[in-house]
Design a protein around this motif. Structure first.
Motif, mmCIF file in Angstrom:
data_model
loop_
_atom_site.group_PDB
_atom_site.id
_atom_site.type_symbol
_atom_site.label_atom_id
_atom_site.label_comp_id
_atom_site.label_asym_id
_atom_site.label_seq_id
_atom_site.Cartn_x
_atom_site.Cartn_y
_atom_site.Cartn_z
ATOM 1 N N LEU A 1 0.841 -1.194 0.000
ATOM 2 C CA LEU A 1 0.000 0.000 0.000
ATOM 3 C C LEU A 1 0.873 1.240 0.000
ATOM 4 C CD1 LEU A 1 -2.631 -0.906 2.766
ATOM 5 C CD2 LEU A 1 -2.973 -0.932 0.297
ATOM 6 N N CYS B 1 -2.300 6.114 1.507
ATOM 7 C CA CYS B 1 -3.499 5.384 1.903
ATOM 8 C C CYS B 1 -3.996 5.829 3.268
ATOM 9 C CB CYS B 1 -3.236 3.880 1.901
ATOM 10 S SG CYS B 1 -3.076 3.218 0.236
ATOM 11 N N ASP C 1 -8.462 2.254 3.487
ATOM 12 C CA ASP C 1 -7.693 1.451 2.529
ATOM 13 C C ASP C 1 -7.010 0.286 3.244
ATOM 14 O OD1 ASP C 1 -8.194 3.357 0.383
ATOM 15 O OD2 ASP C 1 -6.740 4.649 1.388
#
Length: 157
Positions: free
Chosen positions: A126, A130, A134
């Protein structure tokens, strides 16, 4: 499987969070001692939320993931997208943008804050842009264990 436990030397579960760990003090993240970690764990993620926010329920103050498996997480995690001292852990966007942001409720109101520790069966791919939503969407199906530590804070000045 063992029960995951989280505690801190900064404060006991359900008790007052010291000013040092608030946005009205030094704004340091507290330390964590984690026990009972599953043997097949690959990483740790932590979220920190204001559970008493009157407009935005569970308002997110901090989100960090890809912490290598360890039983001790030190206080004062430095700001930045990547935390070298924690094996390149990633801090996402929350009230504290790529950093911990401690309690800061309106004057005289008492809010409850919750740290949630997730033990995961993988590392996450990620971006540091984020947010908590998320993270939660991407750890779904990868959570081996979960535990919380809560505290309360009142702004007096």
């Amino acid at each position: 499987m063992k029960t995951l436990r989280i505690k801190s030397n900064a404060f006991n579960d359900g008790m007052w969070i010291p000013v040092k760990y608030s946005a009205r003090g030094e704004d340091l993240s507290p330390d964590f001692e984690i026990s009972g970690i599953a043997p097949n764990a690959k990483s740790i993620a932590i979220t920190f939320d204001d559970a008493s926010h009157p407009i935005f329920p569970n308002y997110n103050h901090w989100v960090i993931w890809n912490i290598p498996i360890r039983e001790i997480i030190p206080e004062g995690i430095p700001s930045g997208k990547f935390v070298d001292s924690l094996g390149g852990a990633v801090q996402g966007v929350a009230y504290g943008r790529n950093r911990y942001k401690g309690p800061k409720p309106p004057l005289k109101s008492i809010h409850t804050y919750v740290f949630t520790v997730y033990i995961l069966d993988s590392k996450l791919d990620l971006a540091a842009s984020c947010r908590k939503r998320d993270l939660i969407a991407n750890i779904n199906g990868h959570i081996l264990q979960e535990a919380t530590l809560s505290g309360k804070f009142q702004s007096r000045r």
